[in-house]
Design an enzyme around this catalytic site. Structure first.
Site, PDB file in Angstrom:
ATOM      1  N   HIS A   9      34.989   2.312  57.617  1.00  0.00           N
ATOM      2  CA  HIS A   9      35.997   2.104  58.657  1.00  0.00           C
ATOM      3  C   HIS A   9      36.534   3.442  59.160  1.00  0.00           C
ATOM      4  O   HIS A   9      36.439   4.477  58.489  1.00  0.00           O
ATOM      5  CB  HIS A   9      37.146   1.252  58.107  1.00  0.00           C
ATOM      6  N   TRP A  14      47.151   5.196  56.362  1.00  0.00           N
ATOM      7  CA  TRP A  14      47.248   5.649  54.972  1.00  0.00           C
ATOM      8  C   TRP A  14      46.247   6.750  54.665  1.00  0.00           C
ATOM      9  O   TRP A  14      46.519   7.616  53.820  1.00  0.00           O
ATOM     10  CB  TRP A  14      47.081   4.467  54.006  1.00  0.00           C
ATOM     11  N   GLU A  82      36.803  -2.821  49.303  1.00  0.00           N
ATOM     12  CA  GLU A  82      36.927  -1.563  48.582  1.00  0.00           C
ATOM     13  C   GLU A  82      37.257  -1.846  47.122  1.00  0.00           C
ATOM     14  O   GLU A  82      37.720  -2.944  46.775  1.00  0.00           O
ATOM     15  CB  GLU A  82      38.021  -0.695  49.225  1.00  0.00           C
TER      16      GLU A  82
END
Length: 201
Positions: A9, A14, A82
């Site tokens: 991605h 973050w 993830e």
């Protein structure tokens, strides 16, 4: 021959703040959106047979930008998430390094011994689910080209597994950069490109 095109991605809020994400999510930054749009331009002439994506919103957003103006729908697969980082998720990387120095070192440098004391997954668990995904994907289909939008460590584990390396070798592979493209050829069992960011670099 089947081609697997792995895409991480784009840059998220973050990522920019250097916070750990894992199963939690933060949205793409403007930079991340532009990265994905650049990759869409690069891949515009590629005729993908299917697009598989992690259920994380940052991966879905990236995939939607990449396949914009195509007829493809997204095939969401939980196994492409993830690594679960447990209590680390949302925390600044420097804070975790200070408070859990040994575990932090193992996470990045000794994945085969990482114990996931943070309450998340260890790398063996990640390898098992990504191996399951790949087995299902490759069991019956041949001469296909798949787009797989996932995450930094999940992609790295997948490529390490496809190369038939043990987890002790994982740290020897370079980092997977934001919105990078890594292409694996199943006929030759080789990587055609690794963490390529030439579309926005």
């Amino acid at each position: 021959m089947t081609i697997l095109a792995f895409v991480r991605h784009g840059q998220t809020e973050w990522n920019h703040q250097q916070r750990m994400q894992g199963r939690k999510n933060s949205m793409l930054t403007d930079v991340g959106v532009k990265q994905a749009q650049s990759l869409q331009n690069k891949l515009a002439t590629v005729d993908f047979d299917a697009c598989y994506v992690s259920p994380s919103l940052r991966a879905i957003q990236t995939a939607e930008l990449i396949i914009h103006n195509t007829q493809h729908s997204l095939l969401i697969d939980e196994r492409l998430q993830e690594i679960d980082m447990g209590a680390w998720e949302g925390q600044l990387a420097k804070t975790i390094e200070q408070e859990s120095a040994d575990e932090w070192f193992a996470f990045w440098h000794q994945p085969d011994t990482f114990k996931a004391l943070n309450g998340g997954e260890n790398f063996t668990e990640v390898e098992q689910r990504i191996a399951s995904f790949l087995a299902d994907l490759l069991s019956e289909q041949t001469d296909k080209t798949y787009l797989i939008v996932s995450h930094r460590l999940t992609i790295k584990v997948a490529l390490n597994f496809l190369l038939k390396h043990s987890l002790s070798h994982l740290n020897q592979l370079p980092d997977i950069k934001p919105n990078s493209l890594s292409i694996f050829d199943t006929q030759t069992d080789s990587i055609i490109s690794y963490s390529d960011i030439s579309h926005y670099e």
